[in-house]
Scaffold this active site. Structure first.
Site, short mmCIF file in Angstrom:
data_model
loop_
_atom_site.label_atom_id
_atom_site.label_comp_id
_atom_site.label_asym_id
_atom_site.label_seq_id
_atom_site.Cartn_x
_atom_site.Cartn_y
_atom_site.Cartn_z
N ASP A 101 56.10 1.20 -19.85
CA ASP A 101 56.56 1.39 -21.24
C ASP A 101 56.30 2.79 -21.80
OD1 ASP A 101 53.80 -0.78 -22.19
OD2 ASP A 101 53.78 1.37 -21.85
N HIS A 116 54.19 1.48 -11.15
CA HIS A 116 55.42 0.70 -11.11
C HIS A 116 56.59 1.45 -11.72
CE1 HIS A 116 52.89 -3.23 -10.70
NE2 HIS A 116 52.94 -2.53 -9.59
N ASN A 215 39.70 -7.98 -20.73
CA ASN A 215 40.92 -8.79 -20.61
C ASN A 215 40.83 -9.98 -21.56
OD1 ASN A 215 43.43 -8.72 -18.95
ND2 ASN A 215 42.81 -10.85 -18.54
N ALA A 216 41.99 -10.45 -22.02
CA ALA A 216 41.96 -11.56 -23.00
C ALA A 216 41.49 -12.85 -22.35
CB ALA A 216 43.35 -11.74 -23.61
N1 APR Z 1 44.06 -7.45 -24.68
C1 APR Z 1 43.60 -7.58 -23.40
N2 APR Z 1 44.19 -8.37 -22.47
C2 APR Z 1 45.30 -9.04 -22.86
C3 APR Z 1 45.84 -8.96 -24.16
C4 APR Z 1 45.17 -8.12 -25.09
N3 APR Z 1 45.61 -7.99 -26.35
N4 APR Z 1 46.95 -9.76 -24.21
C5 APR Z 1 47.09 -10.31 -22.99
N5 APR Z 1 46.11 -9.89 -22.17
C6 APR Z 1 45.89 -10.20 -20.76
C7 APR Z 1 46.40 -11.54 -20.32
O1 APR Z 1 45.39 -12.52 -20.48
C8 APR Z 1 46.71 -11.30 -18.84
O2 APR Z 1 45.60 -11.63 -18.03
O3 APR Z 1 46.62 -9.25 -20.04
C9 APR Z 1 46.95 -9.79 -18.76
C10 APR Z 1 48.39 -9.45 -18.47
O4 APR Z 1 48.69 -9.92 -17.19
P1 APR Z 1 50.20 -9.81 -16.66
O5 APR Z 1 51.12 -10.26 -17.72
O6 APR Z 1 50.21 -10.47 -15.33
O7 APR Z 1 50.43 -8.25 -16.51
P2 APR Z 1 50.04 -7.32 -15.29
O8 APR Z 1 48.71 -7.70 -14.73
O9 APR Z 1 50.21 -5.93 -15.77
O10 APR Z 1 51.19 -7.66 -14.22
C11 APR Z 1 51.27 -6.85 -13.07
O11 APR Z 1 53.35 -7.90 -12.47
O12 APR Z 1 55.42 -8.72 -13.05
C12 APR Z 1 54.76 -7.65 -12.51
O13 APR Z 1 55.54 -5.46 -12.52
C13 APR Z 1 54.97 -6.41 -13.35
O14 APR Z 1 53.44 -4.58 -13.71
C14 APR Z 1 53.58 -6.00 -13.75
C15 APR Z 1 52.71 -6.67 -12.69
#
Ligand code: APR
Length: 246
Positions: A101, A116, A215-216
């Site tokens: 982003d 990515h 992490n949340a």
């Molecule tokens: N603060 C901290 N953590 C948060 C918040 C917040 N405000 N909101 C959500 N989370 C946490 C969620 O609990 C989750 O564990 O962020 C994490 C996001 O996880 P994903 O959605 O799986 O994102 P990510 O780990 O970046 O995914 C990796 O997967 O689909 C592919 O290419 C995509 O780059 C992405 C990759």
């Protein structure tokens, strides 16, 4: 725990951050997993793999259009700004991100490694010409899938890594190099289930780094981390930044 995280970062000589979609959640960009995640609505392989894209680019672009509107309007949140402040204060050497982003750069982080790719540009699969995502987004209501303006026919694909595609070699090499030399790895907002990106903190820990997870919700790496803070990065990171004088 925030105090201990600040203490670890204060004493670090080479602290590196690895971020995921959670760091942008408070900017209004839905995450992929966890509550309300994109993959709770769509099958990632169907809508975000290179095979499904090539077979049916219009379906990919339909989903991407919705997410693109949100991402292009999104602004950095205090979590992004805290990481940029830590770098400016000399407490963080780089942000390795799985996000596309561009919000770390918008928050003035200088050394950002995009594992990515970037959602800010698109590329023609025929002629290789590039356009800004914002320009293409503006014509998605009229043209689905969007076609290349240079060669007139090629399908456009965002310069992001889809499932089944390799990560950009330069970004991977730089991230691996940092993981090997880091003495603290700060993992923020990632479910840590997607490889090879999730390998980065493991390599750092194996090379002697101490891990902080913000992490949340729980992650598979919590047991490996010296410090685990379950909270929102937009609240936790500014607290840490303040404690380390960033
Ligand atoms: N603060 C901290 N953590 C948060 C918040 C917040 N405000 N909101 C959500 N989370 C946490 C969620 O609990 C989750 O564990 O962020 C994490 C996001 O996880 P994903 O959605 O799986 O994102 P990510 O780990 O970046 O995914 C990796 O997967 O689909 C592919 O290419 C995509 O780059 C992405 C990759």
């Amino acid at each position: 725990m925030v105090d201990r995280a600040a203490e670890l970062l204060r004493g670090a000589s080479t602290a590196v951050a690895l971020t995921g979609a959670g760091v942008s959640a408070e900017s209004g960009i839905p995450t992929f997993r966890g509550e309300g995640g994109l993959w709770t609505k769509y099958d990632p392989v169907k809508v975000s793999s290179i095979d499904s894209f090539l077979a049916d680019p219009a379906s990919y672009w339909q989903v991407s259009k919705e997410r693109g509107n949100i991402a292009l309007a999104a602004r950095p949140n205090p979590g992004h700004e805290a990481l940029a402040a830590m770098e400016t204060a000399g407490r963080l050497v780089a942000v390795i991100t799985q996000n596309t982003d561009g919000l770390h750069q918008a928050a003035k982080s200088r050394r950002v490694i995009e594992l990515h790719g970037s959602g800010r540009t698109v590329e023609c699969l025929e002629c290789g010409a590039r356009e800004s995502r914002a320009d293409v987004q503006a014509r998605l209501d009229l043209e689905m899938p969007p076609r290349c303006k240079s060669c007139g026919g090629g399908v456009l694909k965002p310069t992001v890594v889809l499932f089944g595609e390799p990560m950009p070699v330069d970004a991977v090499n730089e991230a691996l190099e940092l993981a090997r030399v880091a003495d603290v790895i700060l993992v923020v907002g990632s479910s840590l289930v997607v490889y090879p990106a999730a390998e980065i903190p493991l390599i750092a820990v194996r090379s002697g780094a101490r891990m902080i997870v913000v992490n949340a919700e729980p992650t598979p790496f919590d047991g490996l981390a010296e410090i685990v803070i379950h909270g929102r990065s937009g609240e936790v990171l500014p607290e840490i930044a303040q404690l380390i004088g960033a």
